[in-house]
Design a protein around this motif. Structure first.
Motif, PDB file in Angstrom:
ATOM      1  N   THR A   1      41.029  26.277  30.647  1.00  0.00           N
ATOM      2  CA  THR A   1      40.779  26.329  29.351  1.00  0.00           C
ATOM      3  C   THR A   1      39.450  25.868  29.085  1.00  0.00           C
ATOM      4  O   THR A   1      38.560  26.400  28.279  1.00  0.00           O
ATOM      5  CB  THR A   1      41.533  25.693  28.697  1.00  0.00           C
ATOM      6  OG1 THR A   1      41.677  24.205  29.152  1.00  0.00           O
ATOM      7  CG2 THR A   1      43.103  25.989  28.351  1.00  0.00           C
ATOM      8  N   GLN A   2      38.908  24.957  30.209  1.00  0.00           N
ATOM      9  CA  GLN A   2      37.369  24.521  29.832  1.00  0.00           C
ATOM     10  C   GLN A   2      36.435  24.888  30.986  1.00  0.00           C
ATOM     11  O   GLN A   2      35.242  24.738  30.315  1.00  0.00           O
ATOM     12  CB  GLN A   2      37.647  22.824  29.810  1.00  0.00           C
ATOM     13  CG  GLN A   2      38.534  22.283  28.889  1.00  0.00           C
ATOM     14  CD  GLN A   2      38.971  20.857  29.120  1.00  0.00           C
ATOM     15  OE1 GLN A   2      38.189  20.213  29.858  1.00  0.00           O
ATOM     16  NE2 GLN A   2      40.230  20.345  28.582  1.00  0.00           N
ATOM     17  N   ASN A   3      36.772  25.336  32.089  1.00  0.00           N
ATOM     18  CA  ASN A   3      35.708  25.775  33.173  1.00  0.00           C
ATOM     19  C   ASN A   3      36.212  26.710  33.893  1.00  0.00           C
ATOM     20  O   ASN A   3      36.572  26.635  35.031  1.00  0.00           O
ATOM     21  CB  ASN A   3      35.427  24.474  34.016  1.00  0.00           C
ATOM     22  CG  ASN A   3      34.223  24.626  34.485  1.00  0.00           C
ATOM     23  OD1 ASN A   3      33.486  25.650  34.499  1.00  0.00           O
ATOM     24  ND2 ASN A   3      33.834  23.900  35.505  1.00  0.00           N
ATOM     25  N   PRO A   4      36.759  28.000  33.345  1.00  0.00           N
ATOM     26  CA  PRO A   4      37.469  29.087  34.068  1.00  0.00           C
ATOM     27  C   PRO A   4      36.687  29.516  35.311  1.00  0.00           C
ATOM     28  O   PRO A   4      37.165  30.291  36.119  1.00  0.00           O
ATOM     29  CB  PRO A   4      37.704  29.991  33.243  1.00  0.00           C
ATOM     30  CG  PRO A   4      36.728  30.036  32.156  1.00  0.00           C
ATOM     31  CD  PRO A   4      36.680  28.269  32.045  1.00  0.00           C
ATOM     32  N   GLY A   5      35.405  29.161  35.299  1.00  0.00           N
ATOM     33  CA  GLY A   5      34.449  29.762  36.381  1.00  0.00           C
ATOM     34  C   GLY A   5      34.705  29.304  37.741  1.00  0.00           C
ATOM     35  O   GLY A   5      34.369  29.829  38.873  1.00  0.00           O
ATOM     36  N   ILE A   6      35.494  28.078  37.878  1.00  0.00           N
ATOM     37  CA  ILE A   6      35.715  27.355  38.993  1.00  0.00           C
ATOM     38  C   ILE A   6      37.124  27.597  39.411  1.00  0.00           C
ATOM     39  O   ILE A   6      37.698  27.160  40.528  1.00  0.00           O
ATOM     40  CB  ILE A   6      35.320  26.005  39.032  1.00  0.00           C
ATOM     41  CG1 ILE A   6      36.083  25.189  38.375  1.00  0.00           C
ATOM     42  CG2 ILE A   6      34.062  25.865  38.960  1.00  0.00           C
ATOM     43  CD1 ILE A   6      36.055  23.425  38.247  1.00  0.00           C
ATOM     44  N   ALA A   7      38.059  28.435  38.667  1.00  0.00           N
ATOM     45  CA  ALA A   7      39.413  28.331  38.582  1.00  0.00           C
ATOM     46  C   ALA A   7      39.956  28.906  39.989  1.00  0.00           C
ATOM     47  O   ALA A   7      40.709  28.449  40.631  1.00  0.00           O
ATOM     48  CB  ALA A   7      40.047  29.170  37.444  1.00  0.00           C
ATOM     49  N   ASP A   8      38.934  29.987  40.561  1.00  0.00           N
ATOM     50  CA  ASP A   8      39.502  30.375  41.744  1.00  0.00           C
ATOM     51  C   ASP A   8      39.295  29.605  43.078  1.00  0.00           C
ATOM     52  O   ASP A   8      39.478  30.096  44.274  1.00  0.00           O
ATOM     53  CB  ASP A   8      38.817  31.866  42.023  1.00  0.00           C
ATOM     54  CG  ASP A   8      39.363  33.023  40.956  1.00  0.00           C
ATOM     55  OD1 ASP A   8      40.642  32.734  40.495  1.00  0.00           O
ATOM     56  OD2 ASP A   8      38.818  33.979  40.567  1.00  0.00           O
ATOM     57  N   SER A   9      38.419  28.585  42.953  1.00  0.00           N
ATOM     58  CA  SER A   9      37.892  27.799  43.980  1.00  0.00           C
ATOM     59  C   SER A   9      38.562  26.352  44.161  1.00  0.00           C
ATOM     60  O   SER A   9      38.337  25.659  45.150  1.00  0.00           O
ATOM     61  CB  SER A   9      36.609  27.428  43.588  1.00  0.00           C
ATOM     62  OG  SER A   9      35.720  28.683  43.644  1.00  0.00           O
TER      63      SER A   9
END
Length: 455
Positions: free
Chosen positions: A295-303
C-alpha cells in the motif's frame, strides 16, 4: 453455550498486588482513572450489557474487521453492546495496571502477548478460559497451540488468537544483486558484510532499534538467544550475566553504523517504516511489512523476501520471537458469560479470517481449519508470498518470548513487568550509546532482574 460465572474469592495478596499495579501505573505517568480511555459511566451506554474490548492491534483494515465482528455479534445477541477501545504495545502495561488497580477493567482483551496473560493470571486478575477453547474446538487448533497459556494449575489463562514471527529478517533482493551479495546472510558476520555492501546513497543497512522501549528489549532478548544464551535458566534463575550476552551486545553495537541516525529512538513503528519506505536494505519485523509495502511502496514489492534472523554462527539454531497474541478476560469483567461468548465469536470463520487479513501474513492463524480455508488463502498478499508466509508460519510455531524462552522453561510470570521496566533496553543504551563497560553493565542488569523477579 453456558459459561461458569463463578469468579472465586479474593486472594490474601490482592492488596499487595494492587499496590504494585498502582506503582507501575504511576511510574508511567498514568493515573488510576486511565487518562485517555473512557472509564466513566457514559462508556457503558444504555444497553443492558456493554462489553469493552481492548486491543493493541488497531490498523485501519483491522478496525474495519473489528467493526464487522462487533456488528455480527450484536445482531445475534441483541441485549449486548460491544465497544472497541485501542491501547498500544508500549502503553498497555501502565493502562492495564491502572485499570486493575481502580477495578475499572475492560471486559475482553486481545492481541497482548502470552506472558502478559500469564502475569495477570498469576496475580489473580484473569479468568480461566478453558471453556472458550473447548467451545472454539480443541481439534481445530494446531497441536500445542495453547501450551504457552497453561498455568501452574493446568488451566488456560488465555487462548491463542494468532501467531507472529515478529523478528524475521527482511531484505531487498534488488539491493543484494546490485551490491554483489549472492546469498541470504546466515551469521552475524555475513549480515554485517551484506549491510556494509548495500549501504549507500541514502540507504542504510538495517533499522535496529536503540530506544528505551519494548522493541529494543525484545530484539535484545532475541540476540542473546542467537548468541547461544538465555536471560533466565529453565527454573527461572537469572542467567543474563554470560559471554553470550556480551557477544550479543557487541553485535548490537557493531550494527549501529549501519542504522539511520534516528534509530536511537526507534521502536516498532519507526523500524517498520524505515524498511517499508526503502530507507534500509534489511528489516526486522513481522509480516505486516508485506501489506505496508503493497500500500505504501509497491515499487519494491517484487524484491522483498525474508528469512529467520542470522545467528552468531551456523552452529547456533535460529530463535524467533512470537508474542503469541491472545484473548483473555479479566476476572472482574462486568459479565463473564457474555465476555466468553464474544471471545468464542472472535473465532467464527468469516470474522476471524477478516480479522487476520486486516494484517495479512502478520497475524497468522492458530486454527488449522482457517489456514487451509480458500477465503484466507485467496488473499493477494498470502498468494503473492507463499514462501515467506510458510517460513514465518513455521518460525512462529516454534517461536518463544521472555515468558517462554524455550520448551524447557517454566512460564515466567514476571516477564510482563520485566519488559515494561525496559531493563534490557537500558542495558543496550548504556553499552551502545553511552559506551559504558559491557561487563559491569551486564552485571548491574542481572541484579535488576533479580530484584524484579522477587517483587
Amino acid at each position: 453455550m453456558t459459561f461458569n460465572e463463578d469468579r472465586g474469592e479474593k486472594s490474601a495478596g490482592h492488596s499487595a498486588k494492587r499496590r504494585r499495579l498502582l506503582k507501575l501505573a504511576a511510574s508511567a505517568g498514568v493515573s488510576a482513572t486511565v487518562a485517555g480511555l473512557p472509564f466513566g459511566r457514559s462508556a457503558f451506554g444504555a444497553e443492558p450489557i456493554t462489553l469493552r474490548w481492548w486491543s493493541t492491534q488497531a490498523a485501519p483494515d483491522q478496525l474495519k474487521a473489528y467493526k464487522a465482528q462487533i456488528a455480527g455479534f450484536m445482531a445475534t445477541h441483541p441485549g449486548v453492546k460491544v465497544v472497541f477501545e485501542a491501547t498500544s504495545d508500549e502503553g498497555y502495561p501502565a493502562q492495564l495496571a491502572a485499570a486493575f488497580a481502580a477495578n475499572q477493567v475492560p471486559d475482553i482483551i486481545t492481541h497482548l502477548p502470552s506472558y502478559a496473560a500469564q502475569t495477570y493470571f498469576a496475580d489473580g486478575l484473569v479468568e480461566p478460559v478453558d471453556d472458550v477453547a473447548v467451545a472454539v474446538g480443541l481439534d481445530k487448533y494446531y497441536p500445542n497451540a495453547n501450551d504457552v497459556f497453561k498455568t501452574a494449575d493446568g488451566k488456560l489463562c488465555a487462548t491463542g488468537l494468532a501467531n507472529t514471527a515478529a523478528d524475521v529478517m527482511w531484505i531487498r533482493r534488488d539491493l543484494m544483486q546490485r551490491a554483489g551479495v549472492d546469498k541470504m546472510p546466515e551469521t552475524w558476520d555475513e549480515l554485517r558484510t551484506a549491510c556494509k555492501k548495500m549501504q549507500g546513497g541514502r540507504i542504510y543497512g538495517a533499522p535496529l532499534p536503540y530506544g528505551l522501549n519494548s522493541m529494543t528489549s525484545l530484539i535484545m532478548l532475541g540476540f542473546i538467544h542467537r548468541a547461544g544464551g538465555q536471560v533466565f535458566t529453565p527454573d527461572l534463575q537469572v542467567a543474563v550475566d554470560s559471554q553470550a550476552t556480551l557477544d550479543a551486545l557487541d553485535f548490537y553495537k557493531s550494527m549501529r553504523e549501519f542504522c539511520p541516525p534516528g534509530a536511537t529512538g526507534y521502536s516498532w513503528g519507526e523500524s517498520l517504516t524505515a524498511f517499508v519506505s526503502g530507507s534500509t536494505a534489511t528489516g526486522i519485523y513481522g509480516g505486516r511489512v508485506l501489506d505496508n509495502i503493497a500500500t505504501q511502496n509497491p515499487g519494491i514489492a517484487d524484491s522483498v523476501t525474508c528469512s529467520t534472523y542470522p545467528t552468531i554462527s551456523k552452529s547456533v539454531p535460529a530463535w524467533t520471537y512470537n508474542d503469541f497474541p491472545c484473548v483473555f478476560i479479566p476476572k472482574k469483567a462486568k459479565n463473564i458469560s457474555s465476555s466468553k461468548l464474544f471471545a468464542e465469536y472472535l473465532f467464527d470463520p468469516a470474522g476471524y479470517i477478516s480479522e487476520l487479513l486486516g494484517a495479512p501474513a502478520h497475524l497468522l492463524p492458530v486454527l488449522k481449519t482457517i489456514a487451509s480455508d480458500p477465503r484466507y488463502t485467496s488473499n493477494a498478499i498470502i498468494k503473492k508470498y507463499p514462501k515467506e508466509v510458510e517460513l514465518m508460519s513455521a518460525a512462529a510455531a516454534s517461536g518463544h518470548n521472555l515468558g517462554y524462552e524455550s520448551p524447557a522453561h517454566k512460564p515466567n510470570r514476571r516477564a510482563n513487568e520485566i519488559v515494561a521496566s525496559n531493563v534490557l533496553a537500558e542495558m543496550v543504551q548504556r553499552v551502545v550509546l553511552n559506551n559504558e563497560p559491557p561487563k559491569s553493565v551486564v552485571g548491574a542488569t542481572a541484579k535488576k532482574l533479580e530484584t524484579l523477579m522477587k517483587a
